[in-house]
Every structure is written in structure tokens, then in C-alpha cells.
Design a protein around this motif. Structure first.
Motif, PDB file in Angstrom:
ATOM      1  N   TYR A  38      -1.321  -7.353 -10.292  1.00  0.00           N
ATOM      2  CA  TYR A  38      -0.945  -6.242  -9.507  1.00  0.00           C
ATOM      3  C   TYR A  38       0.023  -5.383 -10.268  1.00  0.00           C
ATOM      4  CZ  TYR A  38      -3.192  -8.362  -5.195  1.00  0.00           C
ATOM      5  OH  TYR A  38      -4.129  -8.861  -4.569  1.00  0.00           O
ATOM      6  N   CYS A  73       0.722   1.757  -9.050  1.00  0.00           N
ATOM      7  CA  CYS A  73      -0.417   3.050  -9.323  1.00  0.00           C
ATOM      8  C   CYS A  73       0.321   4.110  -9.847  1.00  0.00           C
ATOM      9  CB  CYS A  73      -1.222   3.269  -7.961  1.00  0.00           C
ATOM     10  SG  CYS A  73      -2.221   4.871  -8.186  1.00  0.00           S
ATOM     11  N   LEU A 112      -1.607  -1.551  -6.738  1.00  0.00           N
ATOM     12  CA  LEU A 112      -3.073  -1.967  -6.967  1.00  0.00           C
ATOM     13  C   LEU A 112      -3.243  -3.006  -7.788  1.00  0.00           C
ATOM     14  CD1 LEU A 112      -3.787  -0.597  -9.787  1.00  0.00           C
ATOM     15  CD2 LEU A 112      -3.973   1.375  -8.640  1.00  0.00           C
ATOM     16  N   CYS A 126      -9.548  -2.053  -4.129  1.00  0.00           N
ATOM     17  CA  CYS A 126      -9.430  -2.883  -5.518  1.00  0.00           C
ATOM     18  C   CYS A 126     -10.311  -4.116  -4.956  1.00  0.00           C
ATOM     19  CB  CYS A 126      -8.053  -3.212  -5.600  1.00  0.00           C
ATOM     20  SG  CYS A 126      -6.975  -1.750  -6.108  1.00  0.00           S
ATOM     21  N   GLN A 170      -5.611   5.870  -3.239  1.00  0.00           N
ATOM     22  CA  GLN A 170      -4.456   6.490  -3.101  1.00  0.00           C
ATOM     23  C   GLN A 170      -4.406   8.061  -2.930  1.00  0.00           C
ATOM     24  OE1 GLN A 170      -1.124   5.485  -2.631  1.00  0.00           O
ATOM     25  NE2 GLN A 170      -1.755   3.372  -2.526  1.00  0.00           N
ATOM     26  N   ILE A 211       0.643  -1.276   0.274  1.00  0.00           N
ATOM     27  CA  ILE A 211      -0.007  -0.143   0.174  1.00  0.00           C
ATOM     28  C   ILE A 211       1.059   1.163   0.088  1.00  0.00           C
ATOM     29  CG2 ILE A 211      -1.723   1.217   1.257  1.00  0.00           C
ATOM     30  CD1 ILE A 211      -2.918  -1.432   2.342  1.00  0.00           C
ATOM     31  N   HIS A 253      -6.067  -3.565  -1.360  1.00  0.00           N
ATOM     32  CA  HIS A 253      -5.334  -2.444  -1.980  1.00  0.00           C
ATOM     33  C   HIS A 253      -6.095  -1.315  -2.215  1.00  0.00           C
ATOM     34  CE1 HIS A 253      -2.213  -5.650  -2.228  1.00  0.00           C
ATOM     35  NE2 HIS A 253      -1.587  -4.740  -2.128  1.00  0.00           N
ATOM     36  N   SER A 261       0.112   7.320  -6.944  1.00  0.00           N
ATOM     37  CA  SER A 261       0.068   7.003  -5.669  1.00  0.00           C
ATOM     38  C   SER A 261       0.279   8.042  -4.814  1.00  0.00           C
ATOM     39  CB  SER A 261       1.297   5.872  -5.443  1.00  0.00           C
ATOM     40  OG  SER A 261       2.593   6.631  -5.506  1.00  0.00           O
ATOM     41  N   THR A 316      -7.733   1.646  -4.366  1.00  0.00           N
ATOM     42  CA  THR A 316      -7.654   2.062  -5.781  1.00  0.00           C
ATOM     43  C   THR A 316      -6.691   3.370  -6.163  1.00  0.00           C
ATOM     44  OG1 THR A 316      -9.622   3.286  -5.601  1.00  0.00           O
ATOM     45  CG2 THR A 316      -9.889   1.063  -6.345  1.00  0.00           C
ATOM     46  N   GLU A 317      -6.755   3.999  -7.337  1.00  0.00           N
ATOM     47  CA  GLU A 317      -6.201   5.116  -7.495  1.00  0.00           C
ATOM     48  C   GLU A 317      -6.740   6.260  -6.789  1.00  0.00           C
ATOM     49  OE1 GLU A 317      -4.856   7.929 -11.167  1.00  0.00           O
ATOM     50  OE2 GLU A 317      -4.582   5.733 -11.335  1.00  0.00           O
TER      51      GLU A 317
END
Length: 237
Positions: free
Chosen positions: A23, A26, A15, A203, A214, A10, A208, A29, A210-211
Motif C-alpha cells: 500500500y 496515490c 492504493l 486495485c 481517485q 480511501i 481501494h 488522489s 486506483t489512481e
């Protein structure tokens, strides 16, 4: 200002891609967004799959990479609070411990904070974003047989939400450790939970961010550490 980012996937900005099911990093991030602020540089030594034990070893091994950091953002605990689900699926009737028992998690987290402070780096603890028990269970058990899934549910005392409670316990522990060591703690978890429905920030694996998740982390961190961070003007509190 130089910021070190330390911890697990993370913190690394990983992600789960919705289309490929793989995976990937991102592109936006929280660490990357901080790095784009004027006057800020970020050294990210976080690692996919890291527990507190692995994180401490990485920091000790790569101390030279972050020796000139002003502060270190630490996000770790999700992998520690997890279990070896395949083992539970095969034998749900024997005791099973989390990947990192709570006592060791606390002990090594304190070691990490003191290691950083001894080198003149201010540690900043991030508690853990929430996770979705249902999504995570579906993700890790996808290839299991129905009987294996049933064994896990039985071990969870017929309540999959216990996975979230295990995870929550380590998030609380991180905040308690920070308080005990008089270290600043950024309440990432509240930022996800305050809207009521937080699954939209996670996600498909349920873990995790998502964008968008983040970005939520970035906003929370920037608001805690800086004044007017969105404009690029820094006022380190």
C-alpha cells in the motif's frame, strides 16, 4: 476556501501498488486534486484502517487543524462493514458481527456530523465506492488454508457476493444519515457503477480505488460542489 477531508484510507488516497503489492499514497488522489484548485486548500486527516469510531476520535483530537475549514468531506464505512475473517474461518458456526454494528455506525456518524456543524463546518457525506467481492475475498484469504476458505464461503451462505451486499448496506446508511441530518451527500458510488464495469477503477484488493478511480472521485466531487472546477474557477454551490 478550506476543505477538511475525513475518513478512512480511501479518503486518505491510499492504493495497492500493482508491482510491489504494498500500500502506498496515490500521487493524484481526489484530495490532492482539490488542493491544486485555485483558491482551495485541503487539510486531510483521514487515516488508514479508520472506522467511524476512530474517525470521530481523530476529528475530536485534531479539531484545531480543521477549525477554519468551510466544509468537510467525509468518506467512511468500508472498514465498519468488514468482518474479522480469521475468526470466521476458525469458527463459522457462531454469530459474527461487522466491525461496527450498523446501529453504532449510524449513531456515531450522526455525532460526527453534529460535531462539525457545531463548529461552523459544513459536512458533506460521500457514500462508498463499490467493492469487488471476488477480488477482496482472494486478497484477504490468500494465506488461508482451503478448509478456512471453505468455512468462510459456508458462513457467506455459499455466495461470496454477500460481502458486497454488507458493504452496500453501509453505503446506503451513510446516504440515509445525510438525508436525516439534512446534509449534502455526493453519490460517489453511482459514478463508479454508471459504466457497468467498475472493477477497472479498483486495485487488486477489490477495495481501494486506483489512481483512475481517485480521479473519478475528484470529478464527481468537483461537479457536485463547484461550477467549472476543471478550469480552476470556483463557484461554491
Amino acid at each position: 476556501m478550506k476543505i477538511a477531508v475525513i475518513g478512512d484510507s480511501i479518503a486518505r488516497g491510499i492504493l495497492l501498488d500493482r508491482e510491489t503489492g504494498a500500500y502506498r499514497p496515490c500521487e493524484n488522489s481526489f484530495a490532492q486534486k482539490l488542493d491544486r484548485l485555485e483558491g482551495v486548500s485541503v487539510a486531510n486527516i483521514a487515516s488508514f484502517g479508520a472506522t467511524i469510531t476512530k474517525t470521530l476520535k481523530i476529528v475530536q483530537r485534531h479539531a484545531a487543524k480543521i477549525q477554519d475549514a468551510d466544509l468537510a468531506l467525509i468518506e467512511v464505512g468500508g472498514n465498519d462493514s468488514d468482518f474479522q475473517w480469521q475468526e470466521i474461518a476458525k469458527d463459522p458456526d457462531r454469530p459474527h458481527e461487522a466491525n461496527t454494528p450498523s446501529d453504532r455506525y449510524r449513531e456515531e456518524y450522526v455525532q460526527l456530523l453534529r460535531f462539525l456543524r457545531d463548529r461552523g463546518i459544513e459536512p458533506v457525506v460521500l457514500n462508498l465506492p463499490p467493492m469487488s467481492s471476488q477480488r477482496y475475498f482472494a486478497h484477504f484469504s490468500a494465506a488461508m488454508s482451503e478448509s478456512e476458505k471453505e468455512n468462510i464461503v459456508r458462513w457467506l451462505q455459499e455466495d461470496i457476493e454477500h460481502i458486497h451486499e454488507f458493504h452496500r448496506g453501509y453505503s446506503l446508511a451513510a446516504a440515509e444519515i445525510a438525508a436525516g441530518e439534512k446534509v449534502r451527500c455526493v453519490d460517489i458510488r453511482h459514478a463508479f457503477l454508471r459504466g457497468g464495469v467498475y472493477d477497472v477503477f479498483l486495485c487488486a484488493d477489490g477495495i481501494h480505488p486506483t489512481e483512475i478511480g481517485q480521479h473519478l472521485m475528484y470529478e464527481c466531487i468537483a461537479a457536485s460542489l463547484f461550477g467549472c472546477a476543471q478550469t480552476g474557477h470556483l463557484d461554491w454551490k
